[in-house]
Design an enzyme around this catalytic site. Structure first.
Site, PDB file in Angstrom:
ATOM      1  CG  HIS A 162      -1.745   1.181   1.453  1.00  0.00           C
ATOM      2  ND1 HIS A 162      -3.113   1.188   1.266  1.00  0.00           N
ATOM      3  CD2 HIS A 162      -1.416   2.435   1.862  1.00  0.00           C
ATOM      4  CE1 HIS A 162      -3.589   2.396   1.542  1.00  0.00           C
ATOM      5  NE2 HIS A 162      -2.578   3.175   1.914  1.00  0.00           N
ATOM      6  CD  GLU A 163       1.550   3.221   3.853  1.00  0.00           C
ATOM      7  OE1 GLU A 163       1.392   4.218   3.115  1.00  0.00           O
ATOM      8  OE2 GLU A 163       0.771   2.965   4.786  1.00  0.00           O
TER       9      GLU A 163
ATOM     10  CG  HIS B  55       0.209   6.238  -0.688  1.00  0.00           C
ATOM     11  ND1 HIS B  55      -0.930   6.777  -1.243  1.00  0.00           N
ATOM     12  CD2 HIS B  55      -0.186   5.665   0.472  1.00  0.00           C
ATOM     13  CE1 HIS B  55      -1.962   6.534  -0.443  1.00  0.00           C
ATOM     14  NE2 HIS B  55      -1.536   5.840   0.594  1.00  0.00           N
TER      15      HIS B  55
HETATM   16 ZN    ZN Z   1      -2.579   5.178   2.137  1.00  0.00          ZN
END
Ligand code: ZN
Ligand code: NAG
Ligand code: NAG
Ligand code: NAG
Ligand code: NAG
Length: 263
Positions: A201-202, A205
C-alpha cells in the site's frame, strides 16, 4: 523518472494502533491534480500502450493488454531498538519474505522490485524519530541508498514522510521513501494487517496511487477501472457499496490494496 508517473511521492504514516493511517486521508491538491492529468493522458493513449494499471485487478475490468514491465530497485532498512520483535528487529529472512509479497502483489502490473540491499541499524532515537524532524532526516541521510528512482523502505517503530518533486540532495530527496510500521511484515503481530500488504500500500503511494476513496464517488482514485467509493473501508465490509446508480457500477473496491480494509 519514476514510471510514467512523474510524481514523486513518499508517504506514510503508521501509528501503533492503525497500521494504515497514511498521514492524511485527504491527499494534497497538487497530487490529485497530477492524478487527473495522468488519467486524462492515459485515456488519450489508451490502447497504444496497455496503460498503467496498478493495484489489484478488479472484476469489472476485462482488459487483457500485457502490462509494460518496470523494475524498481529496492533498499530495505530495519531501524531497531534491540534485537527482539518488541524492539522492532526484523530478520533478513522476514524482510526477504516482505519483498516477495510485494512482488506477488504487483505481479499483475508489470512492476517488480529488485532487492538491492538490506540494512540493520540499532538506534533507538532513529527507530522512534517523528516526521520531518532533524533526527529522521539524519537517519535517512545516513541510510538512504540509490537515486530518486529507487525505493527505500524503512521498517521501524514510527514512520511518516512527505511527497513532492525533489532535487537530488534536497531534504525531500532524503525523505523520499516509505516508513513502514515494523509489526506489519508477513507473519508480524499487527492483527489483520500482517500479510505484508501495508508495504504494498505505502509503495503504491510512492508510485503515485491515491486511495480509491480519495475523490469520493465522482473522483475515486482517478483511475478508470477502479469502482467508485465514497468512504474508506475498514474491517471486512463485504458487499459495501457507497456509490450507487448507473453511473457507478460495481461494489466498493474493498480488496484494492490502496483501501484500508483488513488484509
Ligand atoms: Zn494510504
Ligand atoms: C527491547 O525494546 C522494547 C521496546 O522498547 C522493550 O519493551 C523491551 O523490554 C526491550 N527488550 C530488551 C531485552 O531489552
Ligand atoms: C549493502 O550496503 C552495505 C552498507 O553500505 C554494504 O556494506 C554492503 O556491501 C551492501 N551489500 C550489497 C549486497 O550490496
Ligand atoms: C515536511 O517538510 C517538507 C519540506 O520542508 C514540507 O513540504 C512538508 O509540508 C512538511 N510536512 C509536514 C507534515 O510537516
Ligand atoms: C543514532 O542516532 C543519533 C541521533 O540522530 C546519532 O547522533 C547517532 O550517530 C546514531 N548512532 C548510530 C550508531 O547510527
Amino acid at each position: 523518472m519514476r514510471l510514467q508517473i512523474s510524481l514523486s511521492l513518499s508517504l506514510i504514516l503508521a501509528t501503533t494502533s492503525v497500521a494504515r493511517n497514511c498521514g492524511n486521508t485527504q491527499e494534497p491538491i497538487e497530487l490529485i491534480e497530477q492524478a487527473i492529468r495522468f488519467n486524462s493522458h492515459n485515456r488519450q493513449t489508451a490502447g497504444q500502450s496497455g496503460g498503467a494499471s496498478i493495484g489489484r485487478p478488479n472484476h469489472e475490468s476485462s482488459k487483457t493488454s500485457t502490462p509494460r514491465t518496470q523494475e524498481v530497485n529496492l533498499y530495505m532498512h530495519n531501524i531497531y531498538i534491540n534485537e527482539t520483535a518488541a524492539g522492532a528487529y526484523i530478520s533478513e529472512e522476514d524482510l526477504t519474505k516482505q519483498w516477495r509479497v510485494m512482488n506477488e502483489n504487483y505481479a499483475s502490473t508489470g512492476i517488480s522490485f529488485v532487492l538491492k540491499n538490506i540494512t540493520h541499524t540499532q538506534n533507538k532515537s532513529w527507530a522512534l524519530a517523528i516526521r520531518n524532524g532533524t533526527t529522521e532526516l539524519k537517519m535517512k541521510q545516513t541510510l538512504r541508498m540509490g537515486g530518486y528512482e529507487d525505493l527505500n523502505l524503512y521498517f521501524r517503530v514510527l514512520g511518516r514522510g512527505f511527497f513532492g518533486d525533489f532535487a537530488p540532495n534536497s531534504e525531500g530527496f532524503w525523505q523520499d521513501g516509505c516508513d513502514i510500521l515494523h509489526t506489519t511484515i508477513p507473519g508480524g503481530p499487527q492483527v489483520n494487517y500482517n500479510e505484508g500488504k501495508t508495504a504494498t500500500h505505502e509503495t503504491g503511494h510512492w508510485l503515485g496511487l491515491l486511495h480509491p476513496f480519495s475523490g469520493g464517488c465522482r473522483g475515486g482514485d482517478y483511475i478508470d477501472d477502479t469502482p467508485a467509493e465514497e468512504t474508506a473501508s475498514y474491517g471486512c465490509p463485504v458487499g459495501k457499496d457507497t456509490c450507487r446508480g448507473d453511473m457507478f457500477p460495481g461494489l466498493d473496491p474493498i480488496h484494492n490494496f490502496m483501501d484500508y480494509a483488513y488484509e
